[in-house]
Structures are given as C-alpha cells and as structure tokens.
Design an enzyme around this catalytic site. Structure first.
Site, PDB file in Angstrom:
ATOM      1  N   LYS A  13       0.832  -1.215   0.000  1.00 23.69           N
ATOM      2  CA  LYS A  13       0.000   0.000   0.000  1.00 23.69           C
ATOM      3  C   LYS A  13       0.864   1.261   0.000  1.00 23.69           C
ATOM      4  CE  LYS A  13      -2.133  -1.062   3.845  1.00 23.69           C
ATOM      5  NZ  LYS A  13      -1.522  -2.359   4.220  1.00 23.69           N
ATOM      6  N   ARG A  88      -9.867   0.973   8.769  1.00 24.68           N
ATOM      7  CA  ARG A  88      -9.371  -0.368   9.036  1.00 24.68           C
ATOM      8  C   ARG A  88     -10.396  -1.206   9.794  1.00 24.68           C
ATOM      9  NH1 ARG A  88      -3.629   0.148   8.966  1.00 24.68           N
ATOM     10  NH2 ARG A  88      -2.497  -1.737   9.560  1.00 24.68           N
ATOM     11  N   ARG A 127      11.925  -6.230   4.465  1.00 23.61           N
ATOM     12  CA  ARG A 127      11.888  -4.793   4.806  1.00 23.61           C
ATOM     13  C   ARG A 127      12.666  -4.545   6.106  1.00 23.61           C
ATOM     14  NH1 ARG A 127       6.053  -2.076   4.931  1.00 23.61           N
ATOM     15  NH2 ARG A 127       5.739  -3.018   6.960  1.00 23.61           N
ATOM     16  N   ARG A 139      10.918  -1.179  12.132  1.00 18.67           N
ATOM     17  CA  ARG A 139       9.626  -1.036  12.808  1.00 18.67           C
ATOM     18  C   ARG A 139       9.482  -2.106  13.890  1.00 18.67           C
ATOM     19  NH1 ARG A 139       4.856  -0.306   8.439  1.00 18.67           N
ATOM     20  NH2 ARG A 139       3.822  -1.504  10.079  1.00 18.67           N
ATOM     21  N   ARG A 150      -0.919  -9.037  13.386  1.00 14.15           N
ATOM     22  CA  ARG A 150      -1.387  -8.033  12.410  1.00 14.15           C
ATOM     23  C   ARG A 150      -2.264  -8.688  11.348  1.00 14.15           C
ATOM     24  NH1 ARG A 150       4.276  -5.818  10.789  1.00 14.15           N
ATOM     25  NH2 ARG A 150       3.209  -4.455   9.316  1.00 14.15           N
TER      26      ARG A 150
HETATM   27  P1  ADP Z   1       0.687  -2.327   8.042  1.00 17.69           P
HETATM   28  O1  ADP Z   1      -0.397  -2.035   7.039  1.00 17.69           O
HETATM   29  O2  ADP Z   1       1.977  -2.714   7.403  1.00 17.69           O
HETATM   30  O3  ADP Z   1       0.269  -3.295   9.121  1.00 17.69           O
HETATM   31  P2  ADP Z   1       0.553   0.375   9.197  1.00 17.69           P
HETATM   32  O4  ADP Z   1       1.768   1.235   9.185  1.00 17.69           O
HETATM   33  O5  ADP Z   1      -0.602   0.751   8.341  1.00 17.69           O
HETATM   34  O6  ADP Z   1       1.103  -1.060   8.852  1.00 17.69           O
HETATM   35  O7  ADP Z   1       0.004   0.234  10.699  1.00 17.69           O
HETATM   36  C1  ADP Z   1       0.845  -0.100  11.768  1.00 17.69           C
HETATM   37  C2  ADP Z   1       0.025  -0.166  13.074  1.00 17.69           C
HETATM   38  O8  ADP Z   1      -0.557   1.115  13.338  1.00 17.69           O
HETATM   39  C3  ADP Z   1      -1.170  -1.120  13.087  1.00 17.69           C
HETATM   40  O9  ADP Z   1      -0.803  -2.437  13.368  1.00 17.69           O
HETATM   41  C4  ADP Z   1      -2.033  -0.492  14.185  1.00 17.69           C
HETATM   42  O10 ADP Z   1      -1.526  -0.763  15.463  1.00 17.69           O
HETATM   43  C5  ADP Z   1      -1.858   0.984  13.941  1.00 17.69           C
HETATM   44  N1  ADP Z   1      -2.861   1.524  12.987  1.00 17.69           N
HETATM   45  C6  ADP Z   1      -2.600   2.096  11.782  1.00 17.69           C
HETATM   46  N2  ADP Z   1      -3.730   2.498  11.185  1.00 17.69           N
HETATM   47  C7  ADP Z   1      -4.740   2.167  12.044  1.00 17.69           C
HETATM   48  C8  ADP Z   1      -6.156   2.309  12.013  1.00 17.69           C
HETATM   49  N3  ADP Z   1      -6.777   2.882  10.965  1.00 17.69           N
HETATM   50  N4  ADP Z   1      -6.879   1.848  13.064  1.00 17.69           N
HETATM   51  C9  ADP Z   1      -6.279   1.281  14.114  1.00 17.69           C
HETATM   52  N5  ADP Z   1      -4.957   1.088  14.218  1.00 17.69           N
HETATM   53  C10 ADP Z   1      -4.186   1.542  13.195  1.00 17.69           C
END
Ligand code: ADP
Length: 194
Positions: A13, A88, A127, A139, A150
């Site tokens: 993404k 999400r 990564r 990360r 996740r």
């Molecule tokens: P990825 O899509 O690779 O899992 P992100 O960088 O989008 O990683 O998200 C990392 C973390 O940030 C998630 O696992 C969650 O803890 C938090 N997070 C990000 N966006 C949201 C969201 N819209 N709602 C709830 N938690 C979120």
C-alpha cells in the site's frame, strides 16, 4: 481525487501510494505513519499507542478517526488524498462516510491489493533486514511473531471492508503479487487512469 487503499500488511500500500502521489499530486495519508510519528514525538496520543502498535493490535477507533478528521480538514487535503491504513474497521468506515457527507465530499475509488500470507511474511522480513542494513529504524512490529497478530487483525477487522465497499460499487481489486510496476499499471487502469 480521493481514494482508499486496502490490503494486508506488506501488500504494498505504501509503495503504491507514493506512485499515486507522484502521478496525481494528492496527499498520502498513512495512519500508520501518523501514529508512528506521534509515538516517536512522545505526544500524549503517541505514548498511549506505542505499545499497542508494537503488539500488532489496532489502536482504538476514536483515536484514529479523530486524527483523520483533523488532517482532512486542513487546506492541503482539498486537492485530494490517498488513504493508506484507514479505514481499518467497519466503524472507521462508517465514521469516514459521515465525515465525507458532512464535508460534501465524494470517495472516488477503493483499491484492494491482494497478496497471500507467505509472501507477506517474506516481504516484511526483507523490509526489516534492509532497514537494519541501511542503518535505518526497524519497525517494532516488523517481525514474524507480530505479523501473525497483524494478519489476524486484518482478517477479522479489516477484510470485512472489502464487502462494505463492494456493495457500494467502489471496490477494485489488483493482484499485489506482481512486480511493483505491474501493480501500478493495473491500479491506474482499475481507476480509469491507465
Ligand atoms: P501495516 O499495514 O503494514 O500493518 P501500518 O503502518 O498501516 O502497517 O500500521 C501499523 C500499526 O498502526 C497497526 O498495526 C495499528 O496498530 C496501527 N494503525 C494504523 N492504522 C490504524 C487504524 N486505521 N486503526 C487502528 N490502528 C491503526
């Protein structure tokens, strides 16, 4: 143009969002990046979410919704945006619909990047290794154990959004397993900009 990118962790993404930004000059809004920045800056919200994020669990809906409402109301968002990592959950999607309604805005596209779980683990570990090798920050959630959490969060809480947007006739799906350029090509075509 306002669009949402959906897809599991590691589906690409962030990479595709960059391509969209270069092509259309819109904002890239990643709630993951916003939350990581808040955590690094040790803001009040940052301190609250740091441990949740490191565990792989989602942070509370109200918190991300508030962050997005605030960000989208800023002037530079008027040109449009690509959302990466938001919504999400169904309740985030409903809140986002309400926000769009209130502001008189329309969501143009939702693109799902599909990828299977084996590949996601490989990509996430690569990564993490590359970040370490280049001396960058790894990360806290880019490891095998946390990826499992996740993915469970994705399958249980985020995957239902595919149906949510399909019934609204907004959903397009792209095979995220292809090389990056091929994914971009298909993505642009899927939104009628090929
Ligand atoms: P990825 O899509 O690779 O899992 P992100 O960088 O989008 O990683 O998200 C990392 C973390 O940030 C998630 O696992 C969650 O803890 C938090 N997070 C990000 N966006 C949201 C969201 N819209 N709602 C709830 N938690 C979120």
């Amino acid at each position: 143009m306002r669009m949402v990118l959906l897809g599991p962790p590691g589906a690409g993404k962030g990479t595709q969002a960059q391509r969209i930004v270069s092509r259309f000059g819109i904002l890239h809004l990643s709630t993951g990046d916003m939350l990581r920045a808040a955590a690094a800056a040790e803001t009040c919200i940052g301190r609250k979410v740091k441990r949740m994020m490191a565990s792989g669990a989602l942070v509370p809906d109200q918190l991300v919704i508030a962050a997005i409402v605030e960000r989208i109301s800023q002037a530079d968002a008027g040109r449009g945006f690509v959302l990466d990592g938001f919504p999400r959950t169904i309740s985030q999607a409903v809140a986002f619909d309400d926000l769009l309604d209130t502001e008189g805005l329309v969501l143009d596209h939702v693109v799902e990047l599909r990828a299977d779980e084996e590949v996601l683990l490989d990509r996430i570990l690569t990564r993490a290794r590359e970040a370490m090798e280049s001396g960058g920050a790894v990360r806290a959630d880019d490891n095998r154990e946390t990826l499992k959490v996740r993915l469970d969060a994705y399958n249980e809480q985020t995957a239902p959004l595919v149906e949510y947007y399909r019934t609204r006739d907004l959903l397009r799906s792209v095979d995220g397993l292809q090389p990056v350029d091929a994914v971009t090509f298909e993505l642009f075509r899927a939104i009628g900009q090929g």
